[in-house]
Design a protein around this motif. Structure first.
Motif, PDB file in Angstrom:
ATOM      1  N   PRO A 156      47.529  33.671  42.054  1.00  8.94           N
ATOM      2  CA  PRO A 156      46.459  34.570  42.499  1.00  8.94           C
ATOM      3  C   PRO A 156      46.992  35.741  43.337  1.00  8.94           C
ATOM      4  O   PRO A 156      46.505  36.865  43.203  1.00  8.94           O
ATOM      5  N   ALA A 157      47.997  35.489  44.168  1.00  9.81           N
ATOM      6  CA  ALA A 157      48.567  36.559  44.996  1.00  9.81           C
ATOM      7  C   ALA A 157      49.204  37.641  44.125  1.00  9.81           C
ATOM      8  O   ALA A 157      49.050  38.837  44.383  1.00  9.81           O
ATOM      9  N   PHE A 158      49.919  37.233  43.076  1.00  8.33           N
ATOM     10  CA  PHE A 158      50.544  38.202  42.174  1.00  8.33           C
ATOM     11  C   PHE A 158      49.474  39.013  41.450  1.00  8.33           C
ATOM     12  O   PHE A 158      49.580  40.241  41.331  1.00  8.33           O
ATOM     13  N   ARG A 210      46.442  44.003  40.520  1.00 11.85           N
ATOM     14  CA  ARG A 210      45.123  44.641  40.543  1.00 11.85           C
ATOM     15  C   ARG A 210      45.113  45.824  41.510  1.00 11.85           C
ATOM     16  O   ARG A 210      44.640  46.910  41.171  1.00 11.85           O
ATOM     17  N   GLU A 211      45.664  45.621  42.691  1.00 10.65           N
ATOM     18  CA  GLU A 211      45.699  46.693  43.693  1.00 10.65           C
ATOM     19  C   GLU A 211      46.535  47.878  43.212  1.00 10.65           C
ATOM     20  O   GLU A 211      46.137  49.039  43.339  1.00 10.65           O
TER      21      GLU A 211
END
Length: 61
Positions: free
Chosen positions: A14-16, A21-22
């Motif tokens: 999820p962090a990746f 996304r950012e």
């Protein structure tokens, strides 16, 4: 212009996914377009073209 597309499924943390996304949002791109641009730029640096073999060695690490 390419007429057909293919699906590519990736499992990431999820962090990746949040990082991708950012980064895509900052460039006003979709996630898929952002990743495609990154891969194409990387292949250009390595001398890899569509339908071509590796033409130069990757940089040493």
């Amino acid at each position: 212009m390419e007429l057909k597309t293919e699906t590519l499924n990736l499992r990431v943390t999820p962090a990746f996914k949040d990082l991708v996304r950012e980064a895509a949002e900052r460039e006003h791109r979709s996630i898929s377009n952002f990743i495609e641009v990154l891969v194409r730029e990387h292949c250009d640096r390595l001398g890899i073209g569509i339908g071509q073999e590796l033409t130069k060695q990757p940089p040493s690490r």
